[in-house]
Design a protein around this motif. Structure first.
Motif, PDB file in Angstrom:
ATOM      1  N   ARG A  78      -7.975   7.142  -3.178  1.00  0.00           N
ATOM      2  CA  ARG A  78      -7.844   5.821  -3.790  1.00  0.00           C
ATOM      3  C   ARG A  78      -9.099   5.002  -3.573  1.00  0.00           C
ATOM      4  O   ARG A  78      -9.576   4.307  -4.473  1.00  0.00           O
ATOM      5  CB  ARG A  78      -6.626   5.115  -3.187  1.00  0.00           C
ATOM      6  CG  ARG A  78      -6.317   3.804  -3.875  1.00  0.00           C
ATOM      7  CD  ARG A  78      -5.425   2.969  -3.041  1.00  0.00           C
ATOM      8  NE  ARG A  78      -5.947   2.855  -1.685  1.00  0.00           N
ATOM      9  CZ  ARG A  78      -5.360   2.182  -0.735  1.00  0.00           C
ATOM     10  NH1 ARG A  78      -4.237   1.572  -0.981  1.00  0.00           N
ATOM     11  NH2 ARG A  78      -5.863   2.136   0.476  1.00  0.00           N
ATOM     12  N   GLU A  88       0.837  -1.201   0.000  1.00  0.00           N
ATOM     13  CA  GLU A  88       0.000   0.000   0.000  1.00  0.00           C
ATOM     14  C   GLU A  88       0.871   1.250   0.000  1.00  0.00           C
ATOM     15  O   GLU A  88       0.637   2.194  -0.756  1.00  0.00           O
ATOM     16  CB  GLU A  88      -0.897  -0.005   1.243  1.00  0.00           C
ATOM     17  CG  GLU A  88      -1.965   1.062   1.172  1.00  0.00           C
ATOM     18  CD  GLU A  88      -2.608   1.317   2.520  1.00  0.00           C
ATOM     19  OE1 GLU A  88      -2.034   0.924   3.544  1.00  0.00           O
ATOM     20  OE2 GLU A  88      -3.677   1.930   2.537  1.00  0.00           O
ATOM     21  N   LYS A 122      -4.794  10.751   0.518  1.00  0.00           N
ATOM     22  CA  LYS A 122      -4.509   9.892  -0.639  1.00  0.00           C
ATOM     23  C   LYS A 122      -5.260   8.583  -0.535  1.00  0.00           C
ATOM     24  O   LYS A 122      -5.766   8.052  -1.537  1.00  0.00           O
ATOM     25  CB  LYS A 122      -2.994   9.628  -0.741  1.00  0.00           C
ATOM     26  CG  LYS A 122      -2.215  10.796  -1.321  1.00  0.00           C
ATOM     27  CD  LYS A 122      -0.822  10.381  -1.712  1.00  0.00           C
ATOM     28  CE  LYS A 122       0.156  10.749  -0.617  1.00  0.00           C
ATOM     29  NZ  LYS A 122       1.551  10.694  -1.033  1.00  0.00           N
ATOM     30  N   ARG A 123      -5.346   8.026   0.700  1.00  0.00           N
ATOM     31  CA  ARG A 123      -6.096   6.786   0.873  1.00  0.00           C
ATOM     32  C   ARG A 123      -7.554   7.004   0.510  1.00  0.00           C
ATOM     33  O   ARG A 123      -8.172   6.175  -0.159  1.00  0.00           O
ATOM     34  CB  ARG A 123      -6.007   6.326   2.331  1.00  0.00           C
ATOM     35  CG  ARG A 123      -4.716   5.659   2.671  1.00  0.00           C
ATOM     36  CD  ARG A 123      -4.856   4.781   3.885  1.00  0.00           C
ATOM     37  NE  ARG A 123      -3.556   4.279   4.253  1.00  0.00           N
ATOM     38  CZ  ARG A 123      -2.819   4.728   5.257  1.00  0.00           C
ATOM     39  NH1 ARG A 123      -3.287   5.679   6.033  1.00  0.00           N
ATOM     40  NH2 ARG A 123      -1.620   4.229   5.498  1.00  0.00           N
ATOM     41  N   GLU A 169       2.324   1.905  -3.279  1.00  0.00           N
ATOM     42  CA  GLU A 169       1.403   2.487  -4.243  1.00  0.00           C
ATOM     43  C   GLU A 169       1.200   3.972  -3.977  1.00  0.00           C
ATOM     44  O   GLU A 169       1.034   4.763  -4.894  1.00  0.00           O
ATOM     45  CB  GLU A 169       0.079   1.744  -4.146  1.00  0.00           C
ATOM     46  CG  GLU A 169      -0.852   2.025  -5.300  1.00  0.00           C
ATOM     47  CD  GLU A 169      -2.225   1.442  -5.034  1.00  0.00           C
ATOM     48  OE1 GLU A 169      -2.308   0.475  -4.250  1.00  0.00           O
ATOM     49  OE2 GLU A 169      -3.199   1.971  -5.587  1.00  0.00           O
ATOM     50  N   LEU A 170       1.191   4.335  -2.684  1.00  0.00           N
ATOM     51  CA  LEU A 170       0.833   5.708  -2.353  1.00  0.00           C
ATOM     52  C   LEU A 170       2.022   6.649  -2.299  1.00  0.00           C
ATOM     53  O   LEU A 170       1.840   7.855  -2.174  1.00  0.00           O
ATOM     54  CB  LEU A 170       0.119   5.732  -0.988  1.00  0.00           C
ATOM     55  CG  LEU A 170      -1.238   5.042  -0.948  1.00  0.00           C
ATOM     56  CD1 LEU A 170      -1.771   5.051   0.469  1.00  0.00           C
ATOM     57  CD2 LEU A 170      -2.214   5.729  -1.869  1.00  0.00           C
ATOM     58  N   VAL A 184      -2.216   8.030  -7.819  1.00  0.00           N
ATOM     59  CA  VAL A 184      -2.552   8.597  -6.514  1.00  0.00           C
ATOM     60  C   VAL A 184      -1.340   9.242  -5.867  1.00  0.00           C
ATOM     61  O   VAL A 184      -1.431  10.290  -5.223  1.00  0.00           O
ATOM     62  CB  VAL A 184      -3.118   7.496  -5.597  1.00  0.00           C
ATOM     63  CG1 VAL A 184      -3.470   8.053  -4.248  1.00  0.00           C
ATOM     64  CG2 VAL A 184      -4.326   6.884  -6.243  1.00  0.00           C
TER      65      VAL A 184
END
Lengths: 189, 694
Positions: B92, A15, B88-89, A18-19, B78
């Motif tokens: 997403r 995660e 950002k979460r 990805e961020l 993102v």
């Protein structure tokens, strides 16, 4: 030290990959360095907020003239005290990493240089910026005439709508033509 | 793009936020992309959620699906959003909710794309960890900043380049010869008997009892036991090799490998400089945006050392002060009277003539040294070990001395010429570059005049056989000697000059140590050193195919020597050398070296008769004939095509087309400039109108 790596499981790792712009090794290294700053009794590193003066002990930030501003910008704490959680720390490293885009870097650079947080770089912001860069003490700063000449030049080069301040778009425009910015705006653990 | 021109100020006091943005290329791209997505760029506030414009679908679900997919595609990843992790979460999660509206096929495509991206990231990660010297360079970066870092990454680039060139030469030239004993192949030897004088190549290996220091002389000069080995051109006395499967034309391969390594170097350097090129060529870097660059990009965020940070601060202060002063001087210069101008220009003229005279004197001394050295080698005069070596190395010694004295002279002269400080540095550098690289050319020219000079009669074999039975090997030996000597000098200067200097300055405080000061790592001079070495390598690789490998090892060792010298002996310089301009400067000088290296290689391949006694081109007059001979053996269609390519008609039309393209691009650039100034005026007008409204 063996338990710290296991707290960051594979799902969280992907995660974070990805961020952020960080690679797997960089995230693990960041977690290791972050855990070293945690107080002994704290076991869950992911939710704890490290206070600003502890973060400023990191050698990468210690000698940086903008270290306090960096902490304030990346901190998401409600009390605006500059404390960083692990998420904030990763955001910081991601913005300063090799593979971050120019837009991200210029956006955060603008926020860091905006000392009074008013959304534009005015004369006072620019003056504080120059003093940070040159040292700020009496014999290491420019004379008032030199400062005025310098800030006039900066505004002439970057202020396109001639309103006396540099807003985000103008800043990003100047940065996009500055070839050194990407290589100098970098922090690697 | 059209809407930009048609904005009517009176009607549209715009809600269009894009008008507040100055016209950069990014905003143009962004405008094309963002037709469905709302504005992500915050103009003056921070930290808010960018609003997503909802996708308004017309009728059919298919169109809606396409819209969703298009909007998901056009959104940035993102991680490229400038928001905190929590935000950002949330973004997403919102996107994956939206993606669930897609059909299965659309979702599968989306997932596949994400997997591919992840794989690509991992692969890039893996590749970058394989890079040579990663931790060393990071260490240097942290202590000395990005300017010096660029020198070391340039050095790393040269190591890899030389390795690739050597692999090229090895695979196509040496490998076929090495595997001959293992496959049942026949060599068509070159046993021409025409003019037996020409094909005599006396062996140069020493016979009888050989004194030890003669081995050392041989090793350092490439003669004796080294002469008839893989090292030099003369060993490859093979024309074609008949393998069981086919024929391998070694002569042609030799020629094509030479052209190939020059082309590979050119393409790689141009590709590497492509990013810096745009920015540095467009505007004169030093005067354009120089203050903004220094203030906004001035601080190296990767510095971790307290002392270095202090030094960086003081150097920034110094730079700012110099720039401000330069600006004041510029205003004064505009007030210069006519008499002053005449004075300055005549002074500059005299000094330039003086510089040319100095250069001519240096070149003449190199010529003399080369002829003397060649004579001594011919006469086989053996005085003693040291004198022999000095005779062998005389051209190298003279070149090194000239390259040492002339930069000092140039930096003294430039002080009288009254240029701006930035121009001073650049002009001195140009002069030094010219000096260094042309000295090699002069050396080669004097060698060739010796080789093709047979006294009063015209040469029997096209070159002076009596003195040079294998002239290519001789040229290769000279290049080999230059390389070895260059390496010895670099190491010797570090050990014998810089190290004592550090000791003196640290432990013996006196007037001398104050005046001399601590060593600064002078990037331009160091870069010129290694570009000089690389130019020799490019020229010499034709005559000495193992030379690229020697250069690889040489640069590999130089990295560690320079790193040691940097850390132990040097302090960071007070005049910082900026990273971007360094990149362009290094690659620019390297390109000059490459183009200068192409000239001798071309001349010797095409003009000078190849040796009859050694090498792969014994059967041909010049080396280029190997190519023309093989072209004749090609099928007729290919032949006519190749002849057409080399004809004048093609060359002229190619030239005309490239001129047209250039004019078009220049006209386009002028038009863009006008548009930019128009848009800037519009922005100012809109801003002032807004103030009036408020």
């Amino acid at each position: 030290m063996g338990t710290t790596a296991s707290q960051l499981d594979k799902g969280m790792l992907s995660e974070y990959q990805e961020l952020t712009f960080l690679t797997k090794q960089e995230i693990l290294l960041a977690y290791k360095r972050f855990s070293e700053l945690l107080p002994k009794e704290e076991t869950n590193g992911l939710s704890y907020r490290i206070p600003m003066n502890a973060i400023l002990e990191l050698p990468e930030l210690k000698t940086n003239p903008f270290n306090k501003r960096i902490c304030m910008v990346f901190s998401t704490s409600d009390s605006h005290d500059g404390s960083l959680s692990f998420d904030d720390f990763l955001d910081l490293l991601s913005a300063f990493s090799d593979s971050a885009t120019l837009e991200i870097k210029s956006h955060y650079a603008f926020r860091i240089f905006d000392f009074d947080d008013d959304g534009t770089l005015g004369r006072q912001d620019l003056e504080k910026l120059v003093n940070c860069l040159t040292g700020g003490t009496v014999d290491t700063s420019l004379t008032p005439e030199e400062m005025k000449q310098l800030i006039d030049n900066i505004l002439e080069e970057s202020d396109i709508d001639k309103d006396g301040t540099v807003n985000l778009s103008e800043f990003q425009h100047v940065i996009s033509r500055s070839p050194d910015f990407v290589s100098s705006f970098k922090i690697v653990l | 793009m059209d809407s930009v021109f048609n904005i009517d100020i009176r009607e549209h006091i715009p809600n269009n936020p894009l008008l507040y943005q100055p016209p950069s290329y990014d905003s143009l791209l962004y405008r094309r992309k963002s037709s469905t997505v709302g504005s992500k760029r915050r103009s003056s506030s921070r930290g808010r959620f960018g609003s997503f414009s909802s996708v308004k679908s017309g009728g059919s679900t298919i169109k809606r699906q396409d819209d969703i997919e298009k909007s998901l595609l056009e959104q940035r990843a993102v991680r490229e959003l400038a928001k905190s992790m929590k935000e950002k979460r949330a973004v997403r999660d919102q996107r994956s909710l939206k993606a669930q509206d897609l059909s299965d096929w659309g979702q599968w495509r989306r997932n596949a794309r994400r997997c591919l991206k992840r794989l690509k990231d991992n692969a890039e990660d893996r590749l970058s960890s394989l890079k040579l010297w990663r931790s060393d360079i990071r260490q240097i970066e942290a202590r000395f900043g990005t300017g010096i870092l660029s020198y070391f990454s340039f050095l790393r680039f040269l190591v890899v380049l030389n390795l690739v060139i050597f692999l090229l030469m090895f695979c196509f030239i040496m490998l076929p010869i090495i595997i001959i004993p293992y496959t049942s192949a026949n060599i068509t030897q070159n046993n021409q008997d025409h003019g037996s004088v020409c094909s005599v190549y006396p062996s140069s290996t020493r016979l009888g009892l050989v004194i030890f220091h003669e081995h050392i002389t041989d090793l350092l000069s490439g003669g004796g036991f080294l002469e008839q080995t893989y090292l030099f051109y003369g060993f490859y006395k093979v024309d074609k090799i008949q393998y069981p499967n086919g024929t391998y034309n070694l002569a042609l391969a030799y020629l094509l490998a030479t052209i190939a390594y020059l082309l590979v170097s050119l393409i790689w350097i141009v590709k590497r400089s492509a990013t810096g090129f745009k920015q540095n060529l467009v505007k004169d870097e030093d005067s354009f945006q120089c203050f903004c660059n220094k203030i906004f990009s001035g601080w190296d965020f990767c510095i971790t050392n307290e002392k270095v940070a202090d030094l960086k601060r003081s150097s920034l202060l110094y730079e700012l002060r110099t720039d401000l002063e330069e600006e004041r001087m510029k205003q004064e210069k505009a007030k210069r009277t006519r008499k002053d101008k005449v004075q300055i220009y005549s002074l500059r003229l005299i000094l330039n003539v003086f510089v040319m005279a100095v250069l001519a004197a240096c070149f003449y001394s190199i010529y003399l040294a080369t002829t003397f050295s060649q004579e001594q080698q011919r006469k086989q005069v053996k005085v003693n070990f040291i004198m022999d070596l000095i005779h062998e190395y005389l051209p190298s010694i003279v070149i090194t001395l000239a390259n040492f004295i002339t930069p000092l002279l140039f930096s003294v002269i430039i002080n009288f010429e009254d240029y701006s400080p930035a121009f001073e540095i650049r002009f001195t550098l140009i002069r030094c570059v010219f000096m260094r690289l042309t000295s090699i050319g002069v050396l080669l020219f004097s060698l060739w005049s010796q080789i093709t000079n047979c006294g009063d009669e015209p040469c029997l074999c096209g070159y002076n056989t009596a003195l040079y039975s294998c002239w290519e090997t001789r040229v290769g030996q000279e290049m080999y000697k230059l390389t070895v000597f260059d390496f010895i000098i670099i190491v010797a200067v570090t050990i014998l000059v810089e190290f004592p200097r550090k000791l003196i300055v640290t432990y013996w405080k006196s007037g001398l140590s104050d005046w001399w000061g601590e060593q600064e790592f002078a990037i331009p001079q160091n870069v010129l050193e290694i570009v000089y070495g690389q130019t020799i390598c490019w020229i010499g690789a034709f005559y000495c195919p193992v030379l690229p490998a020697i250069c690889t090892i040489k640069y590999f060792l130089i990295f560690y020597v320079k790193k040691l010298s940097l850390i132990q002996n040097c302090r960071p310089s007070t005049r910082p050398f900026r990273a971007s301009s360094s990149n362009f400067f290094f690659l620019g000088v390297l390109l000059i070296g490459l183009s200068l290296a192409c000239v001798p290689v071309t001349v010797s391949v095409a003009q000078i008769n190849s040796s009859r006694a050694c090498g792969p081109f014994v059967n041909y007059n010049t080396s280029w004939e190997a190519l023309t001979a093989s072209v004749m053996e090609l099928p007729h269609g290919a032949q006519t095509f190749l002849y057409a390519l080399s004809s004048e008609a093609f060359a002229v039309s190619f030239f005309v087309v490239s001129c047209l393209a250039m004019f078009y691009v220049i006209a386009l650039a002028g038009a863009h400039k006008r548009v930019i100034s128009q848009l800037k005026e519009q922005l100012v007008m809109v801003g002032s109108l807004q103030h009036l409204q408020v």
